[in-house]
Structure formats: structure tokens, C-alpha cells
Design an enzyme around this catalytic site. Structure first.
Site, mmCIF file in Angstrom:
data_model
loop_
_atom_site.group_PDB
_atom_site.id
_atom_site.type_symbol
_atom_site.label_atom_id
_atom_site.label_comp_id
_atom_site.label_asym_id
_atom_site.label_seq_id
_atom_site.Cartn_x
_atom_site.Cartn_y
_atom_site.Cartn_z
ATOM 1 N N HIS A 303 0.890 -1.237 0.176
ATOM 2 C CA HIS A 303 -0.052 0.109 -0.135
ATOM 3 C C HIS A 303 1.020 1.204 0.014
ATOM 4 C CE1 HIS A 303 -3.127 2.730 1.049
ATOM 5 N NE2 HIS A 303 -3.984 2.103 0.694
ATOM 6 N N ASP A 360 -8.259 -5.451 -0.059
ATOM 7 C CA ASP A 360 -8.431 -6.149 -0.820
ATOM 8 C C ASP A 360 -8.175 -7.552 -0.855
ATOM 9 O OD1 ASP A 360 -9.996 -4.260 -2.430
ATOM 10 O OD2 ASP A 360 -8.168 -3.542 -3.511
#
Ligand code: ACO
Length: 419
Positions: A303, A360
Site C-alpha cells: 500500500h 483487498d
């Protein structure tokens, strides 16, 4: 609450010493305001992919990526995930405070009564091939809403968009499987109505499963905002030109579609399926992800902002176990995901680069258990992110100092030459 001026930072350039304002946000984040740098020195700043650039000040969402903290309007995501429902979170993000009981019931009522789409819009769905990706339909339908509702309707358009995205998303799925559209029902709440429009068929009564409603509320809440990510910045960028709400959000939906952003949830499941078909040899895939000659990445890992566990992934990991066991689903992909995570989290490559599972990584497994098909996952993300996009768009519109987004560049092409 606003950003406060806490002094000056100095930049030394050639024989000049330039003082730039130093700002501090309410959670102690400091920033140098470089907006006058070019006027005083002729310099621009260069920041590939905006990794270190604040494009605005905002009161909506706070993230501390090093500590794994996420707050919506000051409330920790863990508390909202446990105690609120998605409609409450929509209200909180868009209007800035938790609703009173009256405000909440009025808001729910408005969402219910704006959930139908214009009958003419059904013809749009008919024009798509059955193989159309539902994100293509979703973005086009949202842009098309601007053809029906004038910009002057302001706040009502916010309600319309929230209420109708549910219906549009479900219709795009029904279109893809060739079933008749199921109209919204006024006796169901937001999440329940979506599941009903997705899964009901005209020939049979539809019974809502509370586990599914609860799981959907949780997933939508966890996706509801994430400050200035790619799609949200796109919404602000497009909106900054004066484009209307529907056009701005449609552009955010397109930005979300990419596999490095919201499209990752679909790619995670495809990756896990690929590993399963290949004999579940997850270690091989960890090795592939580390190999710089191989462009394979572990989808759902890494991320830009979180350099510690993504707090949303932590909540979802727990919830995946609970939802699957409540629904009686035994998904071999969940075992592969757990194994992959364990190997990666202990591997020097991932540790050094601070690569952890993101939101996710586990969301797709829960969506699958809920009977939502893989190509709808990014649509689900868009449904969740909608209140965040709206809140950010609204905040920008209401800021008298907001300007059109117009970054600079450092030109590296040919120098002037004759034709
Ligand atoms: N698998 C293997 N290596 C990775 C991964 C991954 N998933 N993610 C990052 N890396 C490596 C990079 O190769 C790079 O290595 P290097 O320093 O040796 O060159 C290093 O980690 C840093 O990665 P960047 O790509 O520079 O990080 P950036 O902040 O630009 O990208 C992103 C972040 C896009 C999320 C990236 O980690 C990625 O592609 N992840 C997979 C896709 C994904 O899950 N996206 C969803 C993001 S969350 C969201 O949008 C909801």
C-alpha cells in the site's frame, strides 16, 4: 478546524534563502506550503506519483500509515465497523457528524425514496453486450444521470446518487447474467435492498439472510473513504474544473477500476484461483513476486500509505473466518490466502519493503462466500467508496479557496526545433 501556521521552513537555493510557511494539521502532521515557491525562485517541486504531496487540506479522513490508524471524521474505523451501519457512515462522512435518530431516519427515508432509476435508463443497459464489465456500465450510467438531473438540484443529487448507485450496480449484474431487473423495495434497508436486487428472481420470494446484510454493511463501511487515493483525487481533480457531481464521480469510478487500485480485489481472487489450479504451491508465487525479472505481484499486498498492517485488512481477516463459518462455506482459497500471507509476512523481501495485506486481500473471499461474482467486486468497492467521493467533492466545492487542479511538470522532451 483548520490547518495552523506554525512557523517557517527554509530552502537554500543558489545564493537565496527562501522562507516557506510551515503548517500543522489537527493530528500533528506537518507540511511545507510550497505554493509560492515558483513565484519567488522559479522552482517547481517534482514528486513522481504524488507520493509526498498534499493536494488539499481536508477534515474528512485521517490515516497514520506507520501506525495503521484510520479515522473517519475522527472516529476509529474499528469502532464504526463494530457499531455503525453503512447508511450512518455515509451521513457521517458527507455531513461531518454522526446523525441524531431523527436525522438518520430522515436520511434513510430519502435514500429509500430515490432508489428507482428513470425507466428510460433501462434501455441503456440493453445496449451492452452480456460480456460487458459491470464497471464499464456503472461509470457510463453514473455520468448519464447528469442527463436527467440538473446540477442546480445540489443536495438532492447527492441523495439520488447514493440511492441509485445501489440499483444501477444490481441492474448491471442482472444484465450480465441475462435475468430480469429486480426493482428496489422500500421496506428494505440499503444493504438488504442491494442483496435483494442482486439475488432475487421474480418467480420466488426472496428471504434476506442477516449474516449477509451484516457482512455487506461491514465491507461497505471499510471501503467508505481513504483520503486522497487515486480515485478520490480524480474526483477532486475533475470536480475542480467545475464538472457536475455525476461526471466527477463517474471519473472516480473509472480510476478505481484499475488493478493497482480497486480492481485489485478481483485480481486477488484470480490469483488465488490460479495458485489453486497450479497445485496450491503458494511458495512458488511468493518467489515469483520477489523475482525482479518477473512482473508478477502478490495482488492485495502493499500500500502506498500503510507501512504497517492495513487496519481494514485486520478487521476483514477476522470477519472472513466468521462469515464463512456462519454461511457454512468452506473455501479452499481462504487457506491459500492464509498460507500466502504467513509466508510473505515472514519473508525478508516483504518485511524490508513493509508490504502487508491490504483491504483487498480478504474482501474478495467474503464477497465470494456471499455469492457475489468476481467481476462485480470492484463495483462493490465503488458502492462502498461512494460516500467518501461525495464528501470529498462536497468539501472541495464548499471551500472558497479551492482552485482548479493543475500540476506542473519538468519537461524532458526535444528542445525547440524547426519543422
Ligand atoms: N508484490 C511484490 N512486490 C511488491 C508488491 C507486491 N504486491 N507491492 C510492492 N512491491 C515492491 C515493489 O516491486 C517495490 O520494490 P523495489 O523497491 O525493489 O523496486 C517496492 O515493493 C515498493 O513498491 P511500489 O510499487 O514502489 O509502491 P507504490 O506505493 O508505488 O505501490 C501498490 C503501491 C500499487 C499498492 C503496490 O504495492 C501494488 O501494486 N500492490 C498490488 C496491487 C494491490 O493490491 N493494489 C490495491 C491497493 S489498496 C487499494 O487501492 C484499495
Amino acid at each position: 478546524m483548520s490547518i495552523s501556521d506554525i512557523g517557517k521552513a527554509k530552502i537554500v537555493y543558489e545564493d537565496q534563502e527562501v522562507e516557506l510557511p510551515l503548517m500543522e494539521g489537527t493530528m500533528g502532521e506537518k507540511a511545507i506550503d510550497i505554493s509560492k515557491l515558483r513565484a519567488t525562485t522559479g522552482l517547481v517541486t517534482l514528486d513522481n506519483g504524488y507520493g509526498n504531496t498534499g493536494s488539499c487540506s481536508s477534515e474528512i479522513t485521517f490515516i497514520d500509515g506507520d501506525k495503521g490508524v484510520l479515522l473517519y471524521r475522527g472516529y476509529p474505523i474499528e469502532q464504526l465497523a463494530e457499531k455503525a451501519d453503512f447508511v450512518e457512515v455515509c451521513y457521517l462522512l458527507i455531513y461531518g457528524h454522526l446523525p441524531s435518530a431523527d436525522e438518520l431516519s430522515g436520511f434513510r427515508d430519502k435514500l429509500t425514496h430515490h432508489s428507482l432509476i428513470h425507466e428510460d435508463m433501462k434501455k441503456f443497459f440493453e445496449g451492452y453486450p452480456p460480456s460487458a464489465h459491470p464497471m464499464a456500465i456503472l461509470s457510463a450510467m453514473v455520468a448519464s444521470l447528469s442527463a436527467y438531473y440538473p446540477e442546480e438540484d445540489g443536495d438532492t443529487n447527492i441523495i439520488r446518487l447514493l440511492a441509485k448507485l445501489n440499483t444501477i450496480a444490481a441492474f448491471s449484474y442482472k444484465k450480465s447474467i441475462g435475468q430480469p431487473y429486480i426493482y428496489p423495495r422500500n421496506d428494505l434497508d440499503y444493504a438488504g435492498d442491494f442483496l435483494h436486487m442482486m439475488h432475487a428472481v421474480p418467480a420466488e420470494p426472496y428471504e434476506l439472510d442477516d449474516t449477509l446484510v451484516e457482512a455487506l454493511n461491514l465491507l461497505l463501511i471499510l471501503h467508505a473513504d481513504h483520503e486522497q487515493n487515486c480515485s478520490t483525487s480524480t474526483v477532486r481533480m475533475v470536480g475542480s474544473s467545475g464538472a457536475n457531481l455525476f461526471a466527477s464521480i463517474a471519473s472516480g469510478i473509472c480510476a478505481l477500476w484499475g488493478p493497482l487500485h480497486g480492481g485489485a480485489n478481483q485480481k486477488v481472487i484470480q490469483m488465488l484461483e490460479r495458485i489453486e489450479k497450479d497445485g496450491s504451491d503458494y511458495k512458488k508465487y511468493v518467489a515469483m513476486a520477489k523475482d525482479k525479472d518477473n512482473d508478477f505481484r502478490l495482488m492485495g499486498f502493499g500500500h502506498r500509505v500503510y507501512k504497517n498492517f492495513d487496519p481494514r485488512a485486520r478487521i476483514l481477516k477476522k470477519s472472513a473466518d466468521a462469515v464463512l463459518s456462519k454461511l457454512g462455506v468452506n473455501d479452499p482459497l481462504l487457506d491459500i490466502a492464509r498460507n500466502l500471507e504467513e509466508v510473505a509476512l515472514n519473508d525478508e523481501y516483504f518485511v524490508q519493503r513493509k508490504l502487508y495485506p491490504n483491504v483487498d486481500f480478504y474482501s474478495g473471499i467474503i464477497y465470494r462466500a456471499m455469492g457475489i461474482p468476481t467481476n462485480m467486486f470492484t463495483v462493490m468497492f465503488a458502492l462502498g467508496r461512494l460516500p467518501g467521493w461525495i464528501a470529498q467533492w462536497k468539501e472541495m466545492k464548499e471551500n472558497p479557496k479551492a482552485r482548479i487542479y493543475r500540476p506542473r511538470q519538468v519537461y524532458t522532451g526535444a528542445t525547440q526545433r524547426d519543422y
